[in-house]
Design a protein around this motif. Structure first.
Motif, PDB file in Angstrom:
ATOM      1  N   VAL A 185       0.908  -1.155   0.001  1.00 20.86           N
ATOM      2  CA  VAL A 185       0.092  -0.030  -0.021  1.00 20.86           C
ATOM      3  C   VAL A 185       0.903   1.291   0.022  1.00 20.86           C
ATOM      4  CG1 VAL A 185      -1.579   1.337   1.348  1.00 20.86           C
ATOM      5  CG2 VAL A 185      -2.044  -1.153   1.173  1.00 20.86           C
ATOM      6  N   GLU A 186       1.841   1.275   0.866  1.00 24.40           N
ATOM      7  CA  GLU A 186       2.622   2.471   0.908  1.00 24.40           C
ATOM      8  C   GLU A 186       3.682   2.605  -0.405  1.00 24.40           C
ATOM      9  OE1 GLU A 186       2.696  -0.180   2.939  1.00 24.40           O
ATOM     10  OE2 GLU A 186       2.085   0.830   4.982  1.00 24.40           O
ATOM     11  N   GLU A 187       3.870   1.680  -1.133  1.00 24.92           N
ATOM     12  CA  GLU A 187       4.601   1.721  -2.413  1.00 24.92           C
ATOM     13  C   GLU A 187       3.303   2.289  -3.522  1.00 24.92           C
ATOM     14  OE1 GLU A 187       6.271  -1.941  -3.419  1.00 24.92           O
ATOM     15  OE2 GLU A 187       8.012  -1.817  -1.954  1.00 24.92           O
ATOM     16  N   ILE A 188       2.300   1.724  -3.453  1.00 22.71           N
ATOM     17  CA  ILE A 188       1.232   2.092  -4.220  1.00 22.71           C
ATOM     18  C   ILE A 188       0.951   3.819  -4.247  1.00 22.71           C
ATOM     19  CG2 ILE A 188      -1.156   1.890  -4.869  1.00 22.71           C
ATOM     20  CD1 ILE A 188      -0.651  -1.083  -4.363  1.00 22.71           C
ATOM     21  N   PHE A 189       0.762   4.180  -2.788  1.00 22.35           N
ATOM     22  CA  PHE A 189       0.710   5.456  -2.523  1.00 22.35           C
ATOM     23  C   PHE A 189       1.833   6.256  -3.123  1.00 22.35           C
ATOM     24  CE2 PHE A 189       0.876   9.381   0.357  1.00 22.35           C
ATOM     25  CZ  PHE A 189      -0.486   9.889  -0.291  1.00 22.35           C
ATOM     26  N   LYS A 190       2.925   5.958  -2.924  1.00 24.52           N
ATOM     27  CA  LYS A 190       4.092   6.740  -3.490  1.00 24.52           C
ATOM     28  C   LYS A 190       4.196   6.807  -4.915  1.00 24.52           C
ATOM     29  CE  LYS A 190       8.798   8.036  -3.314  1.00 24.52           C
ATOM     30  NZ  LYS A 190       8.836   8.618  -4.173  1.00 24.52           N
ATOM     31  N   ASP A 191       3.539   5.625  -5.863  1.00 27.09           N
ATOM     32  CA  ASP A 191       3.401   5.804  -7.125  1.00 27.09           C
ATOM     33  C   ASP A 191       2.554   6.626  -7.482  1.00 27.09           C
ATOM     34  OD1 ASP A 191       3.831   4.022  -9.828  1.00 27.09           O
ATOM     35  OD2 ASP A 191       1.901   4.343  -9.688  1.00 27.09           O
ATOM     36  N   TYR A 192       1.316   6.530  -6.613  1.00 23.86           N
ATOM     37  CA  TYR A 192       0.139   7.637  -7.121  1.00 23.86           C
ATOM     38  C   TYR A 192       0.680   9.026  -6.656  1.00 23.86           C
ATOM     39  CZ  TYR A 192      -3.971  10.177  -5.693  1.00 23.86           C
ATOM     40  OH  TYR A 192      -4.983  11.199  -5.777  1.00 23.86           O
ATOM     41  N   SER A 193       1.380   9.321  -5.680  1.00 23.03           N
ATOM     42  CA  SER A 193       1.605  10.517  -5.287  1.00 23.03           C
ATOM     43  C   SER A 193       2.937  11.156  -6.200  1.00 23.03           C
ATOM     44  CB  SER A 193       2.327  10.639  -3.864  1.00 23.03           C
ATOM     45  OG  SER A 193       1.385  10.218  -3.111  1.00 23.03           O
ATOM     46  N   SER A 194       3.443  10.307  -6.724  1.00 25.10           N
ATOM     47  CA  SER A 194       4.572  10.749  -7.753  1.00 25.10           C
ATOM     48  C   SER A 194       4.028  10.951  -9.095  1.00 25.10           C
ATOM     49  CB  SER A 194       5.812   9.802  -7.822  1.00 25.10           C
ATOM     50  OG  SER A 194       6.380   9.415  -6.569  1.00 25.10           O
ATOM     51  N   ARG A 195       3.137  10.241  -9.573  1.00 21.13           N
ATOM     52  CA  ARG A 195       2.350  10.517 -10.842  1.00 21.13           C
ATOM     53  C   ARG A 195       1.507  11.818 -10.734  1.00 21.13           C
ATOM     54  NH1 ARG A 195       2.201   5.947 -14.087  1.00 21.13           N
ATOM     55  NH2 ARG A 195       3.095   3.796 -13.068  1.00 21.13           N
TER      56      ARG A 195
END
Length: 142
Positions: A13-23
């Motif tokens: 979840v943390e990595e997905i949120f980082k991906d989302y935030s970066s995009r």
């Protein structure tokens, strides 16, 4: 804008949120700081263009993926066609709404691989949409 990697492989979840935030950060930059460059790249004479946010905080305007099915959900297709037929602010707001939808679809696509316990905390109401951010920016200018 320099093109970043097209995809990443977040597993938590943390990595997905980082991906989302970066995009999201890349798209926010395209719609605010780099708006003139973004506007110029969305030439209505070109093919169906999409706005991509990448996991390295970059953005690009490009054609949709040629592979079928695509590796990730595709953003709104043809963002360039309405550019000259709409008020610039309204056009940017429309792009923001479609980008919000795309960002969420990518996050949920990546999250579909998580099990029930791994998904805990994935859906939070604390996320502010791009449309709301862009609307606030324009309200402050008036």
């Amino acid at each position: 804008m320099e093109v970043g990697p097209i995809s990443s492989a977040p597993r938590t979840v943390e990595e997905i949120f980082k991906d989302y935030s970066s995009r999201r950060a890349g798209i926010v930059r395209a719609l605010t700081h780099d708006v003139d460059e973004f506007y110029a790249q969305c030439d209505p004479e070109k093919e169906n263009l999409c706005l991509y946010g990448h996991p390295n905080d970059s953005w690009e305007v490009n054609l949709p993926a040629e592979e079928v099915p695509p590796e990730l959900p595709e953003p709104a297709l043809g963002i360039n066609f309405a550019r000259d037929g709409m008020n610039r602010r309204d056009w940017l707001s429309l792009i923001a709404v479609h980008s919000d939808s795309w960002l969420l679809s990518v996050a949920f696509y990546l999250g579909a691989r998580l099990n029930r316990n791994e998904r805990y905390g994935f859906d939070s109401n604390q996320r502010v949409t791009l449309f709301c951010c862009l609307s606030r920016k324009y309200e402050q200018e008036v």
